[in-house]
Motif scaffolding. Structure first.
Motif, PDB file in Angstrom:
ATOM      1  N   LEU A  66      -3.423  -3.921   5.991  1.00  0.00           N
ATOM      2  CA  LEU A  66      -2.887  -4.576   6.622  1.00  0.00           C
ATOM      3  C   LEU A  66      -3.724  -4.588   7.966  1.00  0.00           C
ATOM      4  O   LEU A  66      -4.404  -3.274   8.221  1.00  0.00           O
ATOM      5  CB  LEU A  66      -1.602  -3.848   7.329  1.00  0.00           C
ATOM      6  N   ILE A  67      -3.938  -5.589   8.722  1.00  0.00           N
ATOM      7  CA  ILE A  67      -4.533  -5.798   9.968  1.00  0.00           C
ATOM      8  C   ILE A  67      -3.871  -6.045  10.967  1.00  0.00           C
ATOM      9  O   ILE A  67      -3.281  -7.251  11.164  1.00  0.00           O
ATOM     10  CB  ILE A  67      -5.888  -6.771  10.001  1.00  0.00           C
ATOM     11  N   TYR A  68      -3.251  -5.156  11.983  1.00  0.00           N
ATOM     12  CA  TYR A  68      -2.683  -5.186  13.238  1.00  0.00           C
ATOM     13  C   TYR A  68      -3.393  -5.800  14.325  1.00  0.00           C
ATOM     14  O   TYR A  68      -4.249  -4.933  14.542  1.00  0.00           O
ATOM     15  CB  TYR A  68      -1.662  -4.131  13.550  1.00  0.00           C
ATOM     16  N   THR A  69      -3.330  -7.119  14.628  1.00  0.00           N
ATOM     17  CA  THR A  69      -4.073  -7.627  15.780  1.00  0.00           C
ATOM     18  C   THR A  69      -3.086  -7.463  16.905  1.00  0.00           C
ATOM     19  O   THR A  69      -2.180  -7.983  17.163  1.00  0.00           O
ATOM     20  CB  THR A  69      -4.400  -8.978  15.673  1.00  0.00           C
ATOM     21  N   VAL A  70      -3.617  -6.419  17.952  1.00  0.00           N
ATOM     22  CA  VAL A  70      -2.632  -5.840  18.925  1.00  0.00           C
ATOM     23  C   VAL A  70      -3.167  -6.354  20.204  1.00  0.00           C
ATOM     24  O   VAL A  70      -4.301  -6.443  20.683  1.00  0.00           O
ATOM     25  CB  VAL A  70      -2.799  -4.473  18.937  1.00  0.00           C
ATOM     26  N   ASP A  71      -2.243  -7.173  20.913  1.00  0.00           N
ATOM     27  CA  ASP A  71      -2.286  -7.884  22.250  1.00  0.00           C
ATOM     28  C   ASP A  71      -1.786  -6.667  23.049  1.00  0.00           C
ATOM     29  O   ASP A  71      -0.650  -6.457  23.072  1.00  0.00           O
ATOM     30  CB  ASP A  71      -1.418  -9.080  22.502  1.00  0.00           C
ATOM     31  N   VAL A  72      -2.928  -6.178  23.980  1.00  0.00           N
ATOM     32  CA  VAL A  72      -2.475  -5.062  24.933  1.00  0.00           C
ATOM     33  C   VAL A  72      -1.824  -5.561  26.042  1.00  0.00           C
ATOM     34  O   VAL A  72      -1.834  -4.774  26.966  1.00  0.00           O
ATOM     35  CB  VAL A  72      -3.785  -4.132  25.055  1.00  0.00           C
ATOM     36  N   GLY A  73      -1.886  -6.952  26.566  1.00  0.00           N
ATOM     37  CA  GLY A  73      -1.219  -7.310  27.748  1.00  0.00           C
ATOM     38  C   GLY A  73      -2.337  -7.973  28.594  1.00  0.00           C
ATOM     39  O   GLY A  73      -3.472  -8.177  28.094  1.00  0.00           O
ATOM     40  N   ASN A  74      -1.918  -8.438  29.781  1.00  0.00           N
ATOM     41  CA  ASN A  74      -2.702  -9.122  30.846  1.00  0.00           C
ATOM     42  C   ASN A  74      -3.721  -8.051  31.249  1.00  0.00           C
ATOM     43  O   ASN A  74      -3.518  -6.911  31.468  1.00  0.00           O
ATOM     44  CB  ASN A  74      -2.047 -10.045  31.711  1.00  0.00           C
TER      45      ASN A  74
END
Length: 139
Positions: A66-74
């Motif tokens: 699994l590859i979690y592509t994680v948006d850490v925010g602005n």
């Protein structure tokens, strides 16, 4: 082929990791700055390595991972050193972009992601380590 799972923010990531905790499967975490409506991150380093990272995942990630592509925010949320939970255990992040193997020690940060040879080594090490620490393919 690995399964990509888009994640937005710390709480969503923790929920996803908890849901997989009993499976003990091979999970890669790719952290980057939030993208705009055109798909471009506010983080120039994230933009600079995106092609290398995409290629590395396609060519080197375990096919049943699994590859979690994680948006850490602005930018403001990322720079908040007081309230940014990504900066604390278990992620201990100091910069983005970053790739980590969940529950492993393998990790690359920032400019390291510009080097295809380091990305290849990261995946080799992650596969080797996962074969010895009882991590199993996800599918």
């Amino acid at each position: 082929m690995p399964e990509y799972v888009p994640i937005k923010g710390y709480d969503q990531l923790m929920d996803a990791l908890k849901s997989q905790s009993k499976n003990n499967c091979l999970i890669y975490l790719y952290f980057f700055g939030e993208k705009d409506q055109n798909g471009r991150s506010w983080c120039p380093d994230c933009v600079a390595v995106e092609q290398n990272v995409d290629t590395a995942f396609r060519e080197n990630a375990h096919p049943n991972s699994l590859i979690y592509t994680v948006d850490v925010g602005n930018r403001e949320a990322w720079k908040d050193t007081t309230n940014n939970k990504f900066r604390l255990h278990p992620f201990n992040m100091t910069e983005i972009p970053s790739i980590q193997r969940w529950n492993g020690v393998e990790r690359l940060d920032g400019d390291q992601l510009r080097k295809p040879s380091l990305l290849e080594l990261f995946f080799e090490e992650a596969k080797l380590a996962s074969s010895t620490d009882n991590t199993i393919p996800c599918k």
